[in-house]
Design an enzyme around this catalytic site. Structure first.
Site, PDB file in Angstrom:
ATOM      1  N   GLY A 223       0.811  -1.216   0.000  1.00  0.00           N
ATOM      2  CA  GLY A 223       0.000   0.000   0.000  1.00  0.00           C
ATOM      3  C   GLY A 223       0.841   1.261   0.000  1.00  0.00           C
ATOM      4  O   GLY A 223       0.501   2.251  -0.653  1.00  0.00           O
ATOM      5  N   ASP A 224       1.943   1.238   0.730  1.00  0.00           N
ATOM      6  CA  ASP A 224       2.863   2.372   0.761  1.00  0.00           C
ATOM      7  C   ASP A 224       3.439   2.626  -0.631  1.00  0.00           C
ATOM      8  O   ASP A 224       3.479   3.760  -1.106  1.00  0.00           O
ATOM      9  CB  ASP A 224       3.986   2.101   1.768  1.00  0.00           C
ATOM     10  CG  ASP A 224       5.053   3.182   1.757  1.00  0.00           C
ATOM     11  OD1 ASP A 224       4.715   4.348   2.045  1.00  0.00           O
ATOM     12  OD2 ASP A 224       6.219   2.864   1.460  1.00  0.00           O
ATOM     13  N   ALA A 225       3.865   1.559  -1.294  1.00  0.00           N
ATOM     14  CA  ALA A 225       4.424   1.698  -2.644  1.00  0.00           C
ATOM     15  C   ALA A 225       3.363   2.231  -3.605  1.00  0.00           C
ATOM     16  O   ALA A 225       3.638   3.133  -4.409  1.00  0.00           O
ATOM     17  CB  ALA A 225       4.954   0.356  -3.135  1.00  0.00           C
TER      18      ALA A 225
END
Length: 165
Positions: A44-46
């Site tokens: 999700g961060d990426a």
């Protein structure tokens, strides 16, 4: 990353090459429902980093430093926490459960965020990672768009009020 951890990962990932020189996959599928919440948050961060960087190109296309600085601020734990808190009422029960799992995951909190903000941002990222890996692109884009608006509004408010809260 410690060298022995890197060496283990390299051996597991790249030791068995097929005839085309591509590492053999260790898993036949990626089951989002069974992945640890921090793995979902990693994805999700990426996704959110790439989403924000791409979205910012609609506003600036020449100055990389401006893009980088603004993008880094937009994906900060503090602003992601603000976005999630505003989006929470519209989450489904299963989405709220993923957020809860992400918030409760044990991880090291960086000095740049409070424990609460970091936990909320991890929940937000876990949800985005889950939606991404579940191929739920329409919901993923809907939530990312809304988060972008919330975060943009928060930055504008901070700028009008003379800085960060």
């Amino acid at each position: 990353m410690k060298f022995d951890q890197f060496q283990f990962l390299a051996e597991q990932t790249f030791a068995a090459l097929n005839a085309g020189g591509v590492p053999e996959a260790r898993f036949a599928e990626i089951p989002p429902d069974r992945l640890p919440p921090l793995v979902l948050a990693y994805i999700g961060d990426a996704f959110f980093n790439l989403y924000v960087r791409t979205k910012l190109l609609y506003y600036e296309q020449g100055r990389v430093r401006v893009l980088h600085n603004h993008g880094a601020k937009m994906v900060s734990a503090t602003l992601q926490a603000i976005a999630l808190k505003e989006l929470e009422p519209q989450l489904t029960e299963s989405e709220s459960d993923i957020v809860r799992r992400g918030r409760n995951a044990k991880s090291t909190v960086p000095k740049s965020a409070s424990v609460g903000d970091y936990r909320y941002s991890t929940g937000f990222e876990a949800l985005l990672g889950y939606l991404y890996l579940s191929d739920n692109g329409s919901r993923l884009t809907e939530l990312a768009d809304q988060a972008f608006v919330v975060i943009s509004r928060e930055i504008a408010n901070q700028n009008r009020n003379g800085g960060e809260k």
